[in-house]
Design a protein around this motif. Structure first.
Motif, PDB file in Angstrom:
ATOM      1  N   GLY A  64      49.764  33.763  40.732  1.00 52.96           N
ATOM      2  CA  GLY A  64      48.309  33.793  40.705  1.00 52.96           C
ATOM      3  C   GLY A  64      47.777  34.915  39.824  1.00 52.96           C
ATOM      4  N   ARG A  65      46.703  34.641  39.132  1.00 48.96           N
ATOM      5  CA  ARG A  65      46.159  35.643  38.214  1.00 48.96           C
ATOM      6  C   ARG A  65      45.347  36.704  38.944  1.00 48.96           C
ATOM      7  NH1 ARG A  65      46.830  36.810  33.391  1.00 48.96           N
ATOM      8  NH2 ARG A  65      45.286  37.917  32.123  1.00 48.96           N
ATOM      9  N   TYR A  66      44.657  36.325  40.001  1.00 48.16           N
ATOM     10  CA  TYR A  66      43.785  37.255  40.712  1.00 48.16           C
ATOM     11  C   TYR A  66      44.169  37.440  42.182  1.00 48.16           C
ATOM     12  CZ  TYR A  66      41.062  35.957  36.602  1.00 48.16           C
ATOM     13  OH  TYR A  66      40.673  35.698  35.312  1.00 48.16           O
ATOM     14  N   ASP A  67      44.809  36.448  42.771  1.00 45.84           N
ATOM     15  CA  ASP A  67      45.145  36.508  44.196  1.00 45.84           C
ATOM     16  C   ASP A  67      46.560  35.975  44.381  1.00 45.84           C
ATOM     17  OD1 ASP A  67      45.389  36.343  46.921  1.00 45.84           O
ATOM     18  OD2 ASP A  67      43.461  35.359  47.258  1.00 45.84           O
ATOM     19  N   SER A 165      39.325  45.162  46.073  1.00 47.28           N
ATOM     20  CA  SER A 165      40.145  44.878  47.252  1.00 47.28           C
ATOM     21  C   SER A 165      40.509  43.401  47.348  1.00 47.28           C
ATOM     22  CB  SER A 165      39.417  45.308  48.523  1.00 47.28           C
ATOM     23  OG  SER A 165      38.188  44.619  48.658  1.00 47.28           O
ATOM     24  N   GLU A 166      39.760  42.548  46.657  1.00 47.75           N
ATOM     25  CA  GLU A 166      40.021  41.119  46.661  1.00 47.75           C
ATOM     26  C   GLU A 166      40.986  40.698  45.568  1.00 47.75           C
ATOM     27  OE1 GLU A 166      36.295  38.748  47.436  1.00 47.75           O
ATOM     28  OE2 GLU A 166      35.406  40.756  47.351  1.00 47.75           O
ATOM     29  N   ILE A 167      41.377  41.622  44.712  1.00 48.94           N
ATOM     30  CA  ILE A 167      42.391  41.348  43.697  1.00 48.94           C
ATOM     31  C   ILE A 167      43.741  41.638  44.334  1.00 48.94           C
ATOM     32  CG2 ILE A 167      43.279  41.945  41.415  1.00 48.94           C
ATOM     33  CD1 ILE A 167      40.559  40.541  41.357  1.00 48.94           C
ATOM     34  N   LYS A 168      44.451  40.581  44.718  1.00 52.68           N
ATOM     35  CA  LYS A 168      45.702  40.723  45.460  1.00 52.68           C
ATOM     36  C   LYS A 168      46.883  40.617  44.488  1.00 52.68           C
ATOM     37  CE  LYS A 168      43.257  40.439  49.328  1.00 52.68           C
ATOM     38  NZ  LYS A 168      43.404  39.246  50.176  1.00 52.68           N
ATOM     39  N   LEU A 175      45.198  50.505  37.785  1.00 51.46           N
ATOM     40  CA  LEU A 175      44.586  50.221  36.485  1.00 51.46           C
ATOM     41  C   LEU A 175      44.703  48.738  36.138  1.00 51.46           C
ATOM     42  CD1 LEU A 175      43.250  51.085  33.852  1.00 51.46           C
ATOM     43  CD2 LEU A 175      45.525  51.670  32.964  1.00 51.46           C
ATOM     44  N   GLU A 176      45.867  48.147  36.380  1.00 50.54           N
ATOM     45  CA  GLU A 176      46.067  46.722  36.099  1.00 50.54           C
ATOM     46  C   GLU A 176      45.153  45.857  36.967  1.00 50.54           C
ATOM     47  OE1 GLU A 176      50.739  46.493  34.743  1.00 50.54           O
ATOM     48  OE2 GLU A 176      50.256  46.762  36.874  1.00 50.54           O
ATOM     49  N   ARG A 177      45.002  46.235  38.222  1.00 51.63           N
ATOM     50  CA  ARG A 177      44.118  45.491  39.108  1.00 51.63           C
ATOM     51  C   ARG A 177      42.666  45.625  38.669  1.00 51.63           C
ATOM     52  NH1 ARG A 177      44.185  47.822  44.069  1.00 51.63           N
ATOM     53  NH2 ARG A 177      43.319  45.978  45.088  1.00 51.63           N
ATOM     54  N   GLN A 178      42.268  46.803  38.226  1.00 50.80           N
ATOM     55  CA  GLN A 178      40.904  47.019  37.735  1.00 50.80           C
ATOM     56  C   GLN A 178      40.641  46.176  36.489  1.00 50.80           C
ATOM     57  OE1 GLN A 178      38.400  48.790  39.227  1.00 50.80           O
ATOM     58  NE2 GLN A 178      37.098  47.917  37.620  1.00 50.80           N
ATOM     59  N   GLU A 179      41.613  46.105  35.593  1.00 48.05           N
ATOM     60  CA  GLU A 179      41.463  45.288  34.376  1.00 48.05           C
ATOM     61  C   GLU A 179      41.350  43.809  34.739  1.00 48.05           C
ATOM     62  OE1 GLU A 179      44.904  46.408  32.180  1.00 48.05           O
ATOM     63  OE2 GLU A 179      43.916  48.119  31.193  1.00 48.05           O
ATOM     64  N   ARG A 180      42.130  43.372  35.720  1.00 49.09           N
ATOM     65  CA  ARG A 180      42.067  41.971  36.143  1.00 49.09           C
ATOM     66  C   ARG A 180      40.724  41.677  36.818  1.00 49.09           C
ATOM     67  NH1 ARG A 180      46.712  38.906  36.366  1.00 49.09           N
ATOM     68  NH2 ARG A 180      47.426  40.467  34.878  1.00 49.09           N
ATOM     69  N   LEU A 181      40.195  42.640  37.567  1.00 50.28           N
ATOM     70  CA  LEU A 181      38.874  42.477  38.178  1.00 50.28           C
ATOM     71  C   LEU A 181      37.801  42.335  37.114  1.00 50.28           C
ATOM     72  CD1 LEU A 181      37.022  42.491  40.693  1.00 50.28           C
ATOM     73  CD2 LEU A 181      36.915  44.987  40.470  1.00 50.28           C
ATOM     74  N   GLU A 182      37.844  43.158  36.101  1.00 51.15           N
ATOM     75  CA  GLU A 182      36.858  43.079  35.017  1.00 51.15           C
ATOM     76  C   GLU A 182      36.963  41.744  34.291  1.00 51.15           C
ATOM     77  OE1 GLU A 182      37.618  46.546  32.680  1.00 51.15           O
ATOM     78  OE2 GLU A 182      36.925  47.937  34.255  1.00 51.15           O
ATOM     79  N   GLU A 183      38.172  41.253  34.132  1.00 49.44           N
ATOM     80  CA  GLU A 183      38.375  39.934  33.520  1.00 49.44           C
ATOM     81  C   GLU A 183      37.727  38.844  34.358  1.00 49.44           C
ATOM     82  OE1 GLU A 183      42.461  38.741  32.204  1.00 49.44           O
ATOM     83  OE2 GLU A 183      42.139  37.123  33.654  1.00 49.44           O
ATOM     84  N   LEU A 184      37.904  38.932  35.688  1.00 46.77           N
ATOM     85  CA  LEU A 184      37.308  37.940  36.578  1.00 46.77           C
ATOM     86  C   LEU A 184      35.787  38.025  36.546  1.00 46.77           C
ATOM     87  CD1 LEU A 184      37.717  35.723  38.669  1.00 46.77           C
ATOM     88  CD2 LEU A 184      37.969  37.498  40.421  1.00 46.77           C
TER      89      LEU A 184
END
Length: 292
Positions: A64-67, A165-168, A175-184
């Motif tokens: 999964g890309r975000y979760d 917190s919803e980026i699982k 940092l990687e999770r923050q970048e994925r959140l910004e992408e979403l």
């Protein structure tokens, strides 16, 4: 005592198994039951007592890309994943069939993708599962006193409100999770707001006419309706539905079986549950469906 032993045996047999083995074990337990309604009852009852899954216990799996929460599991549920999982198990005769059903129930066109997941019950889950043939609306089988709830689902704003917190992604850095959140968040520009409409039966009316509850077919799926529920500050949008569960009958009593936010999968008399919401400021009704 018997119920406790069944749960104990199930928990012990699944303790060291993977999700596919767990699914196979569950399906083997009920392989001789051919009635869909009975399968819904028996399988859903197996999980009574298990804990409520806070924050959404399912995702798109390790790819999964975000979760990256699992695509399915059997140790915890929220209200929707409980309903979806039981539906898919009841319809299936083997694990592969279960997985296909679950994907089609949870995702638009069965495509495993966070942005294709049926996040909104009123806007996506109900209409898509009617369209794909899994479900039929049955409100009119109970009464002709039907109302309509409407809410503008601000999908772009909902995407922008998603928190880190919803980026699982358990193996990713902050940092990687923050970048994925910004992408979403950036995906919001590709979506628009849409009006969601859902028919419902008023709780106040049903409590005054409790005999109508006997008209609800056993095995029905119930959606709890809060018309135009304003969650803008919390999740960025309004919506119409807050909860889901199953309706079963036993000894002339109508029961609600659901994964409750009070902490676990439980069963309780449906009328007693509805009485909690008489004259409630937001919870106004129920919407009923049957599994085809």
């Amino acid at each position: 005592m018997l119920k406790f032993l069944v749960l104990l045996v199930l928990s012990q047999s699944l303790a060291f198994a993977g999700p596919r083995e767990e699914a196979q074990d569950i399906l083997l337990r009920f392989k001789d039951e051919t009635s869909l309604t009975k399968r819904l009852d028996l399988i859903s009852k197996t999980f009574v007592g298990l804990p409520y899954g806070q924050g959404g216990p399912l995702g798109e799996g390790p790819d999964g890309r975000y979760d990256q929460d699992p695509l399915y599991r059997f140790d915890t549920f929220d209200c929707t994943t409980y309903v979806e999982t039981i539906m898919a198990l009841a319809l299936a005769r083997d694990v592969a069939e279960f997985e296909v059903h679950l994907d089609k129930i949870r995702y638009e066109n069965g495509e495993i993708d966070y942005l294709k997941r049926n996040h909104f019950t009123d806007l996506q889950w109900i209409p898509f599962n009617i369209e794909n043939g899994y479900m039929t609306e049955i409100n009119s089988a109970v009464t002709k006193e039907i109302k309509i709830a409407e809410a503008l689902i601000n999908f772009p704003n909902w995407l922008r409100k998603i928190k880190i917190s919803e980026i699982k992604m358990p193996n990713a850095s902050e940092l990687e999770r923050q970048e994925r959140l910004e992408e979403l968040h950036a995906q919001a520009e590709y979506y628009t707001s849409s009006m969601a409409r859902v028919n419902y039966l008023e709780i106040n009316m049903l409590v005054k006419k409790p005999q109508l509850l006997n008209k609800i077919p056993t095995g029905s799926i119930v959606n709890f309706v809060r018309p135009n529920w304003d969650l803008t500050d919390l999740i960025g949008t309004r919506q119409n539905i807050s909860h889901q569960g199953f309706i079963f009958k036993r000894n002339n009593v109508v029961y609600l079986r659901h994964a409750s936010t009070t902490g676990k999968v439980k069963e309780e008399p449906f009328l007693d549950y509805l009485k909690k919401f008489v004259n409630h400021p937001t919870m106004k009704g129920i919407h009923l469906m049957s599994l085809n």
